[in-house]
Write a protein that holds these residues in place. Structure first.
Motif, PDB file in Angstrom:
ATOM      1  N   ALA A  49      -0.489 -26.159  63.541  1.00  0.00           N
ATOM      2  CA  ALA A  49      -1.158 -26.885  62.461  1.00  0.00           C
ATOM      3  C   ALA A  49      -2.674 -26.828  62.638  1.00  0.00           C
ATOM      4  O   ALA A  49      -3.412 -26.550  61.683  1.00  0.00           O
ATOM      5  CB  ALA A  49      -0.676 -28.332  62.423  1.00  0.00           C
ATOM      6  N   ILE A  53      -3.922 -24.711  59.397  1.00  0.00           N
ATOM      7  CA  ILE A  53      -4.136 -25.559  58.223  1.00  0.00           C
ATOM      8  C   ILE A  53      -5.635 -25.786  58.023  1.00  0.00           C
ATOM      9  O   ILE A  53      -6.355 -26.105  58.965  1.00  0.00           O
ATOM     10  CB  ILE A  53      -3.387 -26.903  58.363  1.00  0.00           C
ATOM     11  N   HIS A  54      -6.109 -25.570  56.792  1.00  0.00           N
ATOM     12  CA  HIS A  54      -7.527 -25.778  56.491  1.00  0.00           C
ATOM     13  C   HIS A  54      -7.652 -26.209  55.032  1.00  0.00           C
ATOM     14  O   HIS A  54      -6.637 -26.362  54.342  1.00  0.00           O
ATOM     15  CB  HIS A  54      -8.305 -24.492  56.756  1.00  0.00           C
ATOM     16  N   SER A  61      -7.995 -29.640  49.131  1.00  0.00           N
ATOM     17  CA  SER A  61      -6.836 -30.261  49.755  1.00  0.00           C
ATOM     18  C   SER A  61      -6.427 -29.391  50.949  1.00  0.00           C
ATOM     19  O   SER A  61      -7.097 -28.397  51.247  1.00  0.00           O
ATOM     20  CB  SER A  61      -5.706 -30.361  48.734  1.00  0.00           C
ATOM     21  N   LEU A  62      -5.353 -29.730  51.653  1.00  0.00           N
ATOM     22  CA  LEU A  62      -4.944 -28.955  52.827  1.00  0.00           C
ATOM     23  C   LEU A  62      -3.981 -27.825  52.460  1.00  0.00           C
ATOM     24  O   LEU A  62      -3.118 -27.997  51.606  1.00  0.00           O
ATOM     25  CB  LEU A  62      -4.262 -29.882  53.842  1.00  0.00           C
ATOM     26  N   THR A  63      -4.137 -26.682  53.106  1.00  0.00           N
ATOM     27  CA  THR A  63      -3.258 -25.545  52.842  1.00  0.00           C
ATOM     28  C   THR A  63      -3.300 -24.581  54.023  1.00  0.00           C
ATOM     29  O   THR A  63      -4.194 -24.665  54.867  1.00  0.00           O
ATOM     30  CB  THR A  63      -3.674 -24.805  51.562  1.00  0.00           C
ATOM     31  N   GLU A  64      -2.318 -23.659  54.066  1.00  0.00           N
ATOM     32  CA  GLU A  64      -2.356 -22.584  55.066  1.00  0.00           C
ATOM     33  C   GLU A  64      -2.946 -21.316  54.473  1.00  0.00           C
ATOM     34  O   GLU A  64      -3.218 -20.359  55.186  1.00  0.00           O
ATOM     35  CB  GLU A  64      -0.931 -22.249  55.527  1.00  0.00           C
ATOM     36  N   ILE A  70      -0.596 -25.918  44.833  1.00  0.00           N
ATOM     37  CA  ILE A  70      -0.803 -26.614  43.556  1.00  0.00           C
ATOM     38  C   ILE A  70      -1.831 -25.857  42.703  1.00  0.00           C
ATOM     39  O   ILE A  70      -1.625 -25.643  41.513  1.00  0.00           O
ATOM     40  CB  ILE A  70      -1.236 -28.078  43.799  1.00  0.00           C
ATOM     41  N   PRO A  87      -6.876 -35.892  51.020  1.00  0.00           N
ATOM     42  CA  PRO A  87      -5.554 -35.287  50.867  1.00  0.00           C
ATOM     43  C   PRO A  87      -4.423 -36.320  50.914  1.00  0.00           C
ATOM     44  O   PRO A  87      -3.375 -36.111  50.297  1.00  0.00           O
ATOM     45  CB  PRO A  87      -5.458 -34.332  52.059  1.00  0.00           C
ATOM     46  N   ALA A  88      -4.639 -37.443  51.628  1.00  0.00           N
ATOM     47  CA  ALA A  88      -3.612 -38.489  51.662  1.00  0.00           C
ATOM     48  C   ALA A  88      -3.349 -39.013  50.250  1.00  0.00           C
ATOM     49  O   ALA A  88      -2.215 -39.359  49.901  1.00  0.00           O
ATOM     50  CB  ALA A  88      -4.051 -39.632  52.570  1.00  0.00           C
ATOM     51  N   VAL A  90      -3.681 -37.227  47.489  1.00  0.00           N
ATOM     52  CA  VAL A  90      -2.888 -36.192  46.797  1.00  0.00           C
ATOM     53  C   VAL A  90      -1.411 -36.429  47.097  1.00  0.00           C
ATOM     54  O   VAL A  90      -0.572 -36.460  46.183  1.00  0.00           O
ATOM     55  CB  VAL A  90      -3.303 -34.768  47.253  1.00  0.00           C
ATOM     56  N   LEU A  91      -1.091 -36.630  48.364  1.00  0.00           N
ATOM     57  CA  LEU A  91       0.297 -36.897  48.757  1.00  0.00           C
ATOM     58  C   LEU A  91       0.857 -38.108  48.016  1.00  0.00           C
ATOM     59  O   LEU A  91       1.969 -38.072  47.488  1.00  0.00           O
ATOM     60  CB  LEU A  91       0.393 -37.206  50.256  1.00  0.00           C
ATOM     61  N   GLU A  94       1.400 -37.266  44.331  1.00  0.00           N
ATOM     62  CA  GLU A  94       2.520 -36.332  44.202  1.00  0.00           C
ATOM     63  C   GLU A  94       3.845 -37.063  44.411  1.00  0.00           C
ATOM     64  O   GLU A  94       4.811 -36.834  43.694  1.00  0.00           O
ATOM     65  CB  GLU A  94       2.395 -35.197  45.229  1.00  0.00           C
ATOM     66  N   GLN A  95       3.877 -37.951  45.413  1.00  0.00           N
ATOM     67  CA  GLN A  95       5.122 -38.663  45.707  1.00  0.00           C
ATOM     68  C   GLN A  95       5.476 -39.659  44.612  1.00  0.00           C
ATOM     69  O   GLN A  95       6.637 -40.037  44.462  1.00  0.00           O
ATOM     70  CB  GLN A  95       5.032 -39.316  47.098  1.00  0.00           C
TER      71      GLN A  95
ATOM     72  N   MET B   1       4.742 -30.810  52.659  1.00  0.00           N
ATOM     73  CA  MET B   1       4.108 -31.062  51.367  1.00  0.00           C
ATOM     74  C   MET B   1       2.958 -30.084  51.098  1.00  0.00           C
ATOM     75  O   MET B   1       3.014 -29.256  50.215  1.00  0.00           O
ATOM     76  CB  MET B   1       3.618 -32.525  51.372  1.00  0.00           C
ATOM     77  N   PHE B   2       1.893 -30.133  51.921  1.00  0.00           N
ATOM     78  CA  PHE B   2       0.765 -29.216  51.722  1.00  0.00           C
ATOM     79  C   PHE B   2       1.151 -27.793  52.115  1.00  0.00           C
ATOM     80  O   PHE B   2       0.724 -26.836  51.496  1.00  0.00           O
ATOM     81  CB  PHE B   2      -0.437 -29.640  52.562  1.00  0.00           C
ATOM     82  N   SER B   3       1.932 -27.695  53.196  1.00  0.00           N
ATOM     83  CA  SER B   3       2.314 -26.372  53.689  1.00  0.00           C
ATOM     84  C   SER B   3       3.463 -26.552  54.665  1.00  0.00           C
ATOM     85  O   SER B   3       3.727 -27.662  55.124  1.00  0.00           O
ATOM     86  CB  SER B   3       1.126 -25.706  54.381  1.00  0.00           C
ATOM     87  N   ARG B   5       3.687 -25.626  57.766  1.00  0.00           N
ATOM     88  CA  ARG B   5       3.258 -26.082  59.095  1.00  0.00           C
ATOM     89  C   ARG B   5       2.936 -27.567  59.091  1.00  0.00           C
ATOM     90  O   ARG B   5       3.134 -28.246  60.080  1.00  0.00           O
ATOM     91  CB  ARG B   5       2.058 -25.262  59.572  1.00  0.00           C
ATOM     92  N   LEU B  29      -1.949 -36.430  58.896  1.00  0.00           N
ATOM     93  CA  LEU B  29      -3.174 -36.388  58.088  1.00  0.00           C
ATOM     94  C   LEU B  29      -4.389 -36.749  58.935  1.00  0.00           C
ATOM     95  O   LEU B  29      -5.441 -36.105  58.833  1.00  0.00           O
ATOM     96  CB  LEU B  29      -3.075 -37.366  56.906  1.00  0.00           C
ATOM     97  N   MET B  32      -5.234 -33.772  61.140  1.00  0.00           N
ATOM     98  CA  MET B  32      -5.764 -32.611  60.409  1.00  0.00           C
ATOM     99  C   MET B  32      -7.143 -32.886  59.811  1.00  0.00           C
ATOM    100  O   MET B  32      -7.990 -32.010  59.749  1.00  0.00           O
ATOM    101  CB  MET B  32      -4.794 -32.197  59.294  1.00  0.00           C
ATOM    102  N   ARG B  36      -9.081 -32.706  64.897  1.00  0.00           N
ATOM    103  CA  ARG B  36      -8.408 -31.461  65.265  1.00  0.00           C
ATOM    104  C   ARG B  36      -8.507 -31.184  66.749  1.00  0.00           C
ATOM    105  O   ARG B  36      -7.574 -30.687  67.360  1.00  0.00           O
ATOM    106  CB  ARG B  36      -9.022 -30.294  64.501  1.00  0.00           C
TER     107      ARG B  36
END
Lengths: 198, 198
Positions: A49, A53-54, A61-64, A70, A87-88, A90-91, A94-95, B1-3, B5, B29, B32, B36
Motif C-alpha cells: 500500500a 497507492i498515491h 483521491s487515492l488510487t494505484e 471513479i 478521501p475518507a 469520498v468513501l 460512496e457508501q 474501495m479506492f484500489s 491494495r 486512511l 495512507m 506513510r
C-alpha cells in the motif's frame, strides 16, 4: 519488554489512530502468540500500500493508477462534481450510495492561521477542472465545521464567473435525531432551511 | 474501495484484536494520508518480530535469543518460580514490580473438552525444571478462572512428591474495590481467606 524487536513492534503499532500503549501491547502479543501469518500478511499489505497507492492525477483521491476508477468510469455522470476535504469523505459518500458523479478532493480546508490558503488545497486546479470539463453542477461537500463552511463560501465566490451551478449539501437534523438533543445551531439551521412538504 | 491494495490493507488490519471494518478503514486512511513512513516502519517491525521472536527454551516466554533475558539474569532469584498461562501474564506481573524470581509459561490451561491435557501445556517439562533447578517455591499464578484454578490444583498434585513449596496468588477484593459491587464468589473467598491484621 521481552526483546528489542517486541518493543519496536509495540512502538510501531502506536502510530495507528486511537491505539495507546496498552492496546499496542495487546496487539503485539496477539500477533506473536496467535497469528504470525497475519503479522506477515499485514507487513506485506502495508508495504504494498505504501509503495503503490498515491493520489489520482485528476481528483486527488487515492488510487494505484494514474487516474482513479471513479474518474475513469464511463458510468459516472461527468456533469456532476462533488468537492470534499479528504478521501475518507469520498468513501463515506460512496457508501451512502447517494451520488453518481465524480469527485474532487481538496486534501484539507482553508485555514489562514495555519498558513493553508487556496493554493495549498489546490483550488486553482479545481477551477481549471471546472473550466475544462463539462461540469454543470458542483456539490460543495466540505465538512459542516467553521473551516469547511469558509472553504465552501470561498469556492462559491471563486467560481462565480463560471457557468456552473454551485450547491451545498443540506444541513439539518440528522436521521433519527430527537429535537431535544440536537444542538441549537443545527436546529436554527434546520428551521431556516425548512422545505415544502410534498 | 479506492484500489485492491487499499482493500487488502483494510482486510489485513482486521486481524488486530478489537479492530472492526470501520476502524480498519480509518487506520488505512490515516496511514495512507498522514503517515506513510509510519506504515513502512510498522511493516518492517512486523516482519522483524515475526522472524526473530520465538519461545524461550527454558521458560517458554517470548525472546529473540535461545534463552530469554529473565532466565539468563543473575539478578533474579533462582529459588522462586512463577507459573503463568501466557507471556501477557509475565508482562502484567513484571509491570506490577512485585516479583523478582523466574517464570514458567504454560501457554494455556488444562481443558480436557478441547483436548488440552498436561502434555499439551508442557507440564512434564515444568516438573523436570522443578527436579533439576534449585527451586524452593512455586507461585501458581494461573488465571482465577475455573480452568486456571483446575490447572493450579493439577500442578499442586503433580508436584506433591517434590520438596518444593507450592503457593497460589491471593484471591480477594481488588484494590479500590467497593464491597457493594464485588461479586459474591470473590467476596466469599475474601472472607474465607481473611488475614491477621499486623
Amino acid at each position: 519488554m521481552f526483546s528489542d524487536r517486541f518493543d519496536q513492534l509495540v512502538q510501531a503499532l502506536r502510530i495507528l489512530p486511537s491505539v495507546g500503549p496498552k492496546s499496542a501491547q495487546r496487539m503485539a502479543l496477539h500477533l506473536m502468540m496467535k497469528n504470525r501469518d497475519g503479522a506477515v500478511q499485514l507487513a506485506h499489505a502495508l508495504h504494498e500500500a505504501a509503495n503503490y497507492i498515491h493520489a489520482c492525477q485528476v481528483c486527488h483521491s487515492l488510487t494505484e493508477h494514474d487516474i482513479c476508477d471513479i474518474c475513469q468510469s464511463k458510468e459516472r455522470n461527468a456533469q456532476l462534481l462533488c468537492v470534499v476535504e479528504s478521501p475518507a469523505d469520498v468513501l463515506a459518500i460512496e457508501q451512502s450510495g447517494s451520488f453518481n458523479g465524480r469527485y474532487h478532493v481538496l486534501g484539507g480546508h482553508l485555514s489562514p492561521l495555519d498558513g493553508i490558503g487556496p493554493d495549498e488545497i489546490g483550488i486553482p486546479h479545481l477551477l481549471q477542472r471546472l473550466a475544462e470539463e463539462p461540469i454543470e453542477e458542483v456539490i460543495l461537500a466540505t465538512n459542516a465545521t467553521v473551516e469547511g463552511q469558509a472553504t465552501a463560501h470561498y469556492l462559491q465566490e471563486a467560481a462565480k464567473h463560471l457557468a456552473v451551478r454551485m450547491t451545498r449539501i443540506a444541513q439539518g437534523v440528522p436521521q433519527g435525531g430527537e429535537l431535544e438533543y440536537v444542538d441549537s445551531h443545527t436546529l436554527s439551521q434546520a428551521v431556516h432551511n425548512r422545505m415544502q412538504m410534498k
